[in-house]
Scaffold this active site. Sequence first.
Site: not given
Ligand code: NAD
Length: 265
Positions: A7-8, A10-11, A154, A158, A164-165
């Site tokens: 998911g490199a 993504g945000r 958020h 989202k 989750g937090t």
């Molecule tokens: P996002 O949608 O910006 O990024 C997710 C990325 O994963 C996307 O670019 C998507 O194309 C990619 N993706 C999806 N399926 C894939 C696959 N099979 N193979 C490769 N890439 C794939 O979302 P985000 O804001 O970056 O958040 C991602 C997750 O992280 C959410 O579940 C969010 O709640 C969680 N999150 C957790 C924390 C923490 O501290 N644990 C903090 C922030 C976000």
Amino acid sequence: MKIGIVGAAGRMGRMLIGAVLAAEGAELAGGVEKSSHQDQGRDLGELAGFEPCGVKLSSDTRALFEAADVIIDFTAPAATALHAALAADTGARLVVGTTGLDVAQQQTIAHAAQKTALVQAANYSVGVNVLLGLVEQMARILPESYDIEILEMHHHHKVDAPSGTALALGHAAAAGRGVKLDDVADKVRDGITGARRLGDIGFATLRGGDVVGDHTVMFAGAGERVEISHKASSREIFASGAVRAALWVGGQKPGLYSMKDVLGL
Ligand code: NAD
């Protein structure tokens, strides 16, 4: 430690690229995205807003799991379940940041932990992990007559709620009271709900704008209210915490670990 990111683009993925490139002792092994992603083939450094680093975004997930010591996964629940099975198969360690996993997806994580080492946390910031400990302690000390309410906000992208937090904070409060969150959680209120049940832990969810993550736990008693809050203003705190977890889990035996283990709390 060779660290790969799924998911490199993504945000969080972009933040993680920067955090891995900046971390001492870490080497960026690669980053993958869905094959249909518009940024396929782009340099990961550039994708994250830095100088080119000579590693390109790819769609070959298995090759990354085989090349890396540790994979960091902030994607989506179904993808994370597949990645956990792949980690068990290849022996790669896994840091799971994805939230909103259902029971079956969570079981896949537990199953993978018999074969490899995983860290899973709903929130990788140091501040929230300290907050979890404080909330458990406050719930233990304050009587049940103090109603516990958890409020979170958020950004509008989202997809899961409560966050989750917020759920992790609920579990911490429930643990402090010696009960199970599933038995006392009140996640949705609408219409004629009746009076609040003594001992319930309530949740309220706000969504809007670009809010990175705000959480408040309230203990509302008769004549006073205690509130404890955490506000994230940058995703960097999650990324640097996840890289810290990756460097730590690289040396661990198979098992499912939390951020408490990583921080030694
Ligand atoms: P996002 O949608 O910006 O990024 C997710 C990325 O994963 C996307 O670019 C998507 O194309 C990619 N993706 C999806 N399926 C894939 C696959 N099979 N193979 C490769 N890439 C794939 O979302 P985000 O804001 O970056 O958040 C991602 C997750 O992280 C959410 O579940 C969010 O709640 C969680 N999150 C957790 C924390 C923490 O501290 N644990 C903090 C922030 C976000």
